[in-house]
Design a protein around this motif. Structure first.
Motif, mmCIF file in Angstrom:
data_model
loop_
_atom_site.group_PDB
_atom_site.id
_atom_site.type_symbol
_atom_site.label_atom_id
_atom_site.label_comp_id
_atom_site.label_asym_id
_atom_site.label_seq_id
_atom_site.Cartn_x
_atom_site.Cartn_y
_atom_site.Cartn_z
ATOM 1 N N SER A 178 1.079 -1.129 -0.343
ATOM 2 C CA SER A 178 -0.231 0.220 -0.198
ATOM 3 C C SER A 178 0.994 1.239 0.169
ATOM 4 O O SER A 178 0.346 2.008 -0.482
ATOM 5 C CB SER A 178 -1.051 -0.277 1.295
ATOM 6 N N LEU A 201 -5.919 -7.572 -3.048
ATOM 7 C CA LEU A 201 -5.381 -5.856 -4.475
ATOM 8 C C LEU A 201 -6.392 -4.943 -3.434
ATOM 9 O O LEU A 201 -6.080 -4.300 -3.309
ATOM 10 C CB LEU A 201 -6.587 -5.897 -5.537
ATOM 11 N N LYS A 202 -7.758 -5.513 -3.017
ATOM 12 C CA LYS A 202 -8.752 -4.420 -2.032
ATOM 13 C C LYS A 202 -7.722 -4.023 -0.453
ATOM 14 O O LYS A 202 -7.712 -2.647 -1.020
ATOM 15 C CB LYS A 202 -9.705 -5.204 -1.386
ATOM 16 N N SER A 205 -5.051 -1.285 -1.803
ATOM 17 C CA SER A 205 -5.639 -0.235 -2.148
ATOM 18 C C SER A 205 -6.166 1.022 -0.763
ATOM 19 O O SER A 205 -6.173 2.144 -1.876
ATOM 20 C CB SER A 205 -6.300 -0.324 -3.478
ATOM 21 N N HIS A 206 -5.847 0.030 0.283
ATOM 22 C CA HIS A 206 -6.495 1.514 1.305
ATOM 23 C C HIS A 206 -5.493 1.649 1.834
ATOM 24 O O HIS A 206 -4.193 0.988 2.106
ATOM 25 C CB HIS A 206 -7.258 0.796 1.869
ATOM 26 N N GLY A 226 -2.337 4.432 0.385
ATOM 27 C CA GLY A 226 -2.815 3.249 -0.568
ATOM 28 C C GLY A 226 -2.595 3.264 -1.986
ATOM 29 O O GLY A 226 -2.101 3.814 -2.186
ATOM 30 N N ASN A 227 -2.583 2.192 -2.762
ATOM 31 C CA ASN A 227 -2.083 1.570 -3.553
ATOM 32 C C ASN A 227 -3.208 1.564 -5.062
ATOM 33 O O ASN A 227 -3.502 0.244 -5.576
ATOM 34 C CB ASN A 227 -1.056 0.939 -4.198
ATOM 35 N N ALA A 228 -2.838 2.431 -6.222
ATOM 36 C CA ALA A 228 -4.361 2.535 -7.029
ATOM 37 C C ALA A 228 -3.758 1.469 -8.340
ATOM 38 O O ALA A 228 -4.731 1.484 -8.691
ATOM 39 C CB ALA A 228 -4.542 3.477 -7.478
ATOM 40 N N TYR A 229 -2.778 0.784 -8.133
ATOM 41 C CA TYR A 229 -2.016 -0.002 -9.319
ATOM 42 C C TYR A 229 -1.983 -0.946 -9.122
ATOM 43 O O TYR A 229 -1.160 -1.696 -9.390
ATOM 44 C CB TYR A 229 -0.814 0.672 -9.985
ATOM 45 N N GLY A 230 -2.763 -1.721 -7.779
ATOM 46 C CA GLY A 230 -2.050 -3.197 -7.776
ATOM 47 C C GLY A 230 -3.312 -4.000 -8.934
ATOM 48 O O GLY A 230 -4.491 -3.241 -9.305
ATOM 49 N N VAL A 260 -11.939 -4.624 -7.965
ATOM 50 C CA VAL A 260 -11.054 -4.675 -8.372
ATOM 51 C C VAL A 260 -10.755 -3.954 -9.495
ATOM 52 O O VAL A 260 -11.389 -4.569 -10.444
ATOM 53 C CB VAL A 260 -10.281 -4.948 -7.436
ATOM 54 N N ARG A 261 -9.440 -3.908 -10.078
ATOM 55 C CA ARG A 261 -8.809 -3.472 -11.207
ATOM 56 C C ARG A 261 -9.227 -4.219 -12.600
ATOM 57 O O ARG A 261 -8.579 -5.342 -11.978
ATOM 58 C CB ARG A 261 -7.664 -2.761 -11.274
#
Length: 358
Positions: A178, A201-202, A205-206, A226-230, A260-261
């Motif tokens: 994250s 992934l969830k 992202s937090h 949080g990481n938006a690019y998982g 998720v993405r």
């Protein structure tokens, strides 16, 4: 009553380690190397966002044990990367840490001399120097984020990171991810299950708060955004591959359900090749066909490749090591790598250019 020892009863010694700040001062990131890192991160983010229609391929040795062979491989890969850059974005796999089910060589960082001497400080110096040299070539690199302390020493040189099948379920690695500064690929579980990856992934992202170290090596509370690019990495599991079109569709459905993405990377090795390197090019061909047939969710591949074919055990006399041959998982050789990548580029140039967003 006599005082009894209540802590560190199984600790043999504690050796002070160089701080991340001191290592970076000894081996700073040059402007050119920083540009390579940042460009690599941005391209991969753009691919995940659908802004860049290319596939990215993480390709290279299963693990790094020979610095000179790694630089030799990097020079070859840079030429190939430039050749296919209109369709494929090549990122060199530079793995220093190897998770073990039981015991075995843990990689260049932990044991650079491959003799159980565990000169970790030497391993950090060797690893950082290699990463800087490759970045200076203009070639982005990828690694597996395994030890939660190591990123403070090395991650400023990395454009993409993986969380392995054994650690995707780990809270420590989800928290660490994250806060990392690049896109993160979470592999499905060793049993082939997708739930651990979608949960990861969830989680990543937090924002999180957890124990770590700062640049001065002090214990610190790390607070992340949080990481938006998982994204998920399919590597097979439970003795079965999961790169076929049915498995890809099921993965798309699972990602959509989890919210998720819907971006999928396929690991051509591990259970997807039954650990037979000869199958990796066949997986690449299958993925190529799926994209030609209209798949929109596959955004990348992983390929285990070295200068020479196969793998070898670590000999008692290290002078007996074969040049450019993996000491961990078996790899395809350079000639096979070039052929497979070029064929993929030729077949996907037009389909990728006209690919619509998922």
């Amino acid at each position: 009553m006599a005082a009894q020892q209540v802590e560190n009863t199984n600790v043999a010694s504690q050796d002070l380690l160089i701080t991340p700040k001191a290592l970076k001062q000894e081996m700073p990131l040059s402007e050119k190397a920083a540009q390579t890192v940042l460009e690599g991160r941005q391209v991969i983010n753009d691919i995940l966002d659908g802004k860049d229609k290319r596939l990215f391929i993480v390709v290279g040795p299963c693990s790094i044990h020979d610095i000179e062979a790694a630089k030799d491989y990097a020079q070859r890969l840079k030429k190939l990367a430039d050749e296919v850059s209109d369709t494929l974005y090549l990122v060199m796999r530079v793995y220093f840490e190897k998770p073990r089910t039981t015991i075995g060589w843990k990689g260049l960082i932990n044991d650079p001399h491959m003799d159980d001497s565990f000169n970790i400080e030497k391993g950090l110096h060797l690893g950082r120097r290699l990463l800087l040299d490759i970045a200076e070539m203009g070639l982005p690199v990828a690694t597996e984020a395994l030890d939660p302390i190591a990123p403070q020493y090395l991650q400023d040189t990395i454009s993409w990171s993986a969380i392995g099948a054994r650690t995707t379920e780990s809270q420590t690695h989800r928290e660490m991810s994250s806060g990392l500064s690049m896109a993160i690929g979470f592999k499905n579980g060793t049993d082939g299950s997708l739930e651990v990856a979608t949960n990861a992934l969830k989680s990543a992202s937090h924002p999180h708060s957890f124990l770590g170290i700062n640049q001065e090596g002090q214990a610190a509370i790390i607070r992340t955004r949080g990481n938006a690019y998982g994204h998920v990495v399919l590597r097979g599991g439970g003795g079965k591959p999961n790169y076929d079109s049915v498995s890809i569709t099921l993965c798309e459905q699972a990602l959509e359900k989890a919210g998720v993405r819907k971006a999928i990377m396929v690991d051509c090795s591990h259970a997807n090749s039954s650990k037979d390197p000869a199958i990796q090019p066949l997986v690449m061909q299958d993925i190529t066909h799926q994209i030609i047939e209209g798949n929109r969710s596959i955004i990348g591949l992983m390929v285990e490749s070295h200068i020479n074919w196969g793998n070898q055990p670590i000999p008692e006399n290290l002078a007996d090591l074969q040049y450019g041959v993996s000491v961990t998982d078996a790899c395809i050789d350079w000639e096979t790598t070039e052929k497979a990548v070029r064929e993929m580029r030729d077949k996907l140039k037009d389909p990728l250019a006209s690919r619509s967003e998922a």
